[in-house]
Design a protein around this motif. Structure first.
Motif, PDB file in Angstrom:
ATOM      1  N   ARG A   1       1.506 108.562 114.457  1.00 18.83           N
ATOM      2  CA  ARG A   1       2.438 108.355 115.549  1.00 18.83           C
ATOM      3  C   ARG A   1       3.733 107.799 114.974  1.00 18.83           C
ATOM      4  NH1 ARG A   1       2.342 104.539 120.947  1.00 18.83           N
ATOM      5  NH2 ARG A   1       2.742 102.901 119.406  1.00 18.83           N
ATOM      6  N   LEU A   2       4.796 108.544 115.160  1.00 20.68           N
ATOM      7  CA  LEU A   2       6.113 108.091 114.743  1.00 20.68           C
ATOM      8  C   LEU A   2       6.782 107.350 115.899  1.00 20.68           C
ATOM      9  CD1 LEU A   2       7.448 111.281 112.917  1.00 20.68           C
ATOM     10  CD2 LEU A   2       6.013 109.434 112.021  1.00 20.68           C
ATOM     11  N   SER A   3       7.559 106.348 115.534  1.00 17.02           N
ATOM     12  CA  SER A   3       8.316 105.590 116.523  1.00 17.02           C
ATOM     13  C   SER A   3       9.796 105.647 116.180  1.00 17.02           C
ATOM     14  CB  SER A   3       7.866 104.124 116.547  1.00 17.02           C
ATOM     15  OG  SER A   3       6.507 104.008 116.881  1.00 17.02           O
ATOM     16  N   CYS A   4      10.608 105.537 117.200  1.00 14.58           N
ATOM     17  CA  CYS A   4      12.060 105.506 117.030  1.00 14.58           C
ATOM     18  C   CYS A   4      12.600 104.445 117.981  1.00 14.58           C
ATOM     19  CB  CYS A   4      12.667 106.864 117.332  1.00 14.58           C
ATOM     20  SG  CYS A   4      14.472 106.867 117.410  1.00 14.58           S
ATOM     21  N   ILE A   5      13.140 103.381 117.399  1.00 17.29           N
ATOM     22  CA  ILE A   5      13.706 102.301 118.206  1.00 17.29           C
ATOM     23  C   ILE A   5      15.213 102.460 118.266  1.00 17.29           C
ATOM     24  CG2 ILE A   5      13.997  99.817 118.408  1.00 17.29           C
ATOM     25  CD1 ILE A   5      11.347  99.474 117.010  1.00 17.29           C
ATOM     26  N   ALA A   6      15.743 102.388 119.486  1.00 12.05           N
ATOM     27  CA  ALA A   6      17.175 102.552 119.697  1.00 12.05           C
ATOM     28  C   ALA A   6      17.823 101.222 120.038  1.00 12.05           C
ATOM     29  CB  ALA A   6      17.431 103.547 120.814  1.00 12.05           C
ATOM     30  N   SER A   7      19.016 101.049 119.557  1.00 16.01           N
ATOM     31  CA  SER A   7      19.791  99.868 119.912  1.00 16.01           C
ATOM     32  C   SER A   7      21.224 100.299 120.169  1.00 16.01           C
ATOM     33  CB  SER A   7      19.743  98.817 118.807  1.00 16.01           C
ATOM     34  OG  SER A   7      20.273  99.336 117.608  1.00 16.01           O
ATOM     35  N   GLY A   8      21.965  99.463 120.858  1.00 19.91           N
ATOM     36  CA  GLY A   8      23.336  99.799 121.187  1.00 19.91           C
ATOM     37  C   GLY A   8      23.458 100.152 122.655  1.00 19.91           C
ATOM     38  N   ARG A   9      24.072 101.271 122.927  1.00 22.00           N
ATOM     39  CA  ARG A   9      24.283 101.668 124.308  1.00 22.00           C
ATOM     40  C   ARG A   9      22.964 102.004 124.995  1.00 22.00           C
ATOM     41  NH1 ARG A   9      29.162 105.805 124.795  1.00 22.00           N
ATOM     42  NH2 ARG A   9      28.825 105.260 126.970  1.00 22.00           N
ATOM     43  N   ALA A  10      22.965 101.992 126.304  1.00 26.43           N
ATOM     44  CA  ALA A  10      21.750 102.139 127.095  1.00 26.43           C
ATOM     45  C   ALA A  10      20.946 103.361 126.672  1.00 26.43           C
ATOM     46  CB  ALA A  10      22.105 102.221 128.574  1.00 26.43           C
ATOM     47  N   PHE A  11      19.762 103.081 126.216  1.00 26.91           N
ATOM     48  CA  PHE A  11      18.859 104.123 125.737  1.00 26.91           C
ATOM     49  C   PHE A  11      18.596 105.159 126.810  1.00 26.91           C
ATOM     50  CE2 PHE A  11      15.630 105.940 123.228  1.00 26.91           C
ATOM     51  CZ  PHE A  11      14.455 106.054 123.949  1.00 26.91           C
ATOM     52  N   SER A  12      18.451 104.720 128.029  1.00 25.96           N
ATOM     53  CA  SER A  12      18.087 105.633 129.117  1.00 25.96           C
ATOM     54  C   SER A  12      19.199 106.616 129.458  1.00 25.96           C
ATOM     55  CB  SER A  12      17.696 104.830 130.365  1.00 25.96           C
ATOM     56  OG  SER A  12      18.779 104.014 130.777  1.00 25.96           O
ATOM     57  N   ASN A  13      20.396 106.394 128.944  1.00 25.98           N
ATOM     58  CA  ASN A  13      21.504 107.313 129.219  1.00 25.98           C
ATOM     59  C   ASN A  13      21.452 108.580 128.380  1.00 25.98           C
ATOM     60  OD1 ASN A  13      22.560 105.559 131.085  1.00 25.98           O
ATOM     61  ND2 ASN A  13      24.061 104.674 129.689  1.00 25.98           N
ATOM     62  N   TYR A  14      20.586 108.608 127.407  1.00 26.38           N
ATOM     63  CA  TYR A  14      20.564 109.720 126.466  1.00 26.38           C
ATOM     64  C   TYR A  14      19.261 110.502 126.548  1.00 26.38           C
ATOM     65  CZ  TYR A  14      24.617 107.521 124.417  1.00 26.38           C
ATOM     66  OH  TYR A  14      25.857 106.981 124.237  1.00 26.38           O
ATOM     67  N   ALA A  15      19.379 111.783 126.272  1.00 28.74           N
ATOM     68  CA  ALA A  15      18.206 112.626 126.088  1.00 28.74           C
ATOM     69  C   ALA A  15      17.830 112.581 124.613  1.00 28.74           C
ATOM     70  CB  ALA A  15      18.504 114.052 126.523  1.00 28.74           C
ATOM     71  N   MET A  16      16.547 112.510 124.349  1.00 22.74           N
ATOM     72  CA  MET A  16      16.071 112.265 122.992  1.00 22.74           C
ATOM     73  C   MET A  16      15.309 113.461 122.445  1.00 22.74           C
ATOM     74  SD  MET A  16      17.191 109.234 122.518  1.00 22.74           S
ATOM     75  CE  MET A  16      16.339 108.816 121.002  1.00 22.74           C
ATOM     76  N   GLY A  17      15.273 113.534 121.126  1.00 24.32           N
ATOM     77  CA  GLY A  17      14.523 114.590 120.480  1.00 24.32           C
ATOM     78  C   GLY A  17      14.064 114.200 119.094  1.00 24.32           C
ATOM     79  N   TRP A  18      13.217 115.057 118.533  1.00 23.27           N
ATOM     80  CA  TRP A  18      12.744 114.908 117.158  1.00 23.27           C
ATOM     81  C   TRP A  18      13.025 116.209 116.408  1.00 23.27           C
ATOM     82  CZ3 TRP A  18      10.850 110.520 114.972  1.00 23.27           C
ATOM     83  CH2 TRP A  18      10.409 109.506 115.818  1.00 23.27           C
TER      84      TRP A  18
END
Length: 124
Positions: A19-36
């Protein structure tokens, strides 16, 4: 600005799981669509999995469909990639990426922010 940091990559035997994890910091995480995405030695970076712009749908590359699962926890500003039934062909550096919600999920150029990558090696 969004900073992304991946973790969880390691050496695993074929058939195993990670299981890979990706932690985000800075601007609101929920504002972005994410991918791998992933990049194997000598190959171009390729799409693996992503959320739709609204976050309600998920998309997968044919090569990982049924084996990988993307998920996110907005409260923890974290995205995950559960990888099962791994094969040596899954060996690559895996990258977490964030895009504007209007961007196309499978196009690399849609993604503005990238992590540094985490190495996944699957031995046969």
């Amino acid at each position: 600005q969004v900073q992304l940091v991946e973790s969880g990559g390691r050496l695993v035997q074929a058939g195993g799981s990670l299981r890979l994890s990706c932690i985000a910091s800075g601007r609101a995480f929920s504002n972005y669509a994410m991918g791998w995405f992933r990049q194997a030695p000598g190959k171009e970076r390729e799409f693996v999995a992503a959320f739709s712009g609204g976050g309600g749908s998920t998309y997968y590359a044919d090569s990982v469909k049924g084996r990988f699962t993307i998920s996110r926890d907005n409260a923890r500003n974290t995205q995950y990639l559960q990888m099962n039934s791994l094969t040596p062909e899954d060996t690559a550096v895996y990258y977490c990426a964030a895009r504007d919600r209007a961007g196309s999920y499978y196009i690399i150029q849609s993604y503005t922010y990238w992590g540094q990558g985490t190495q996944v090696t699957v031995s046969s």
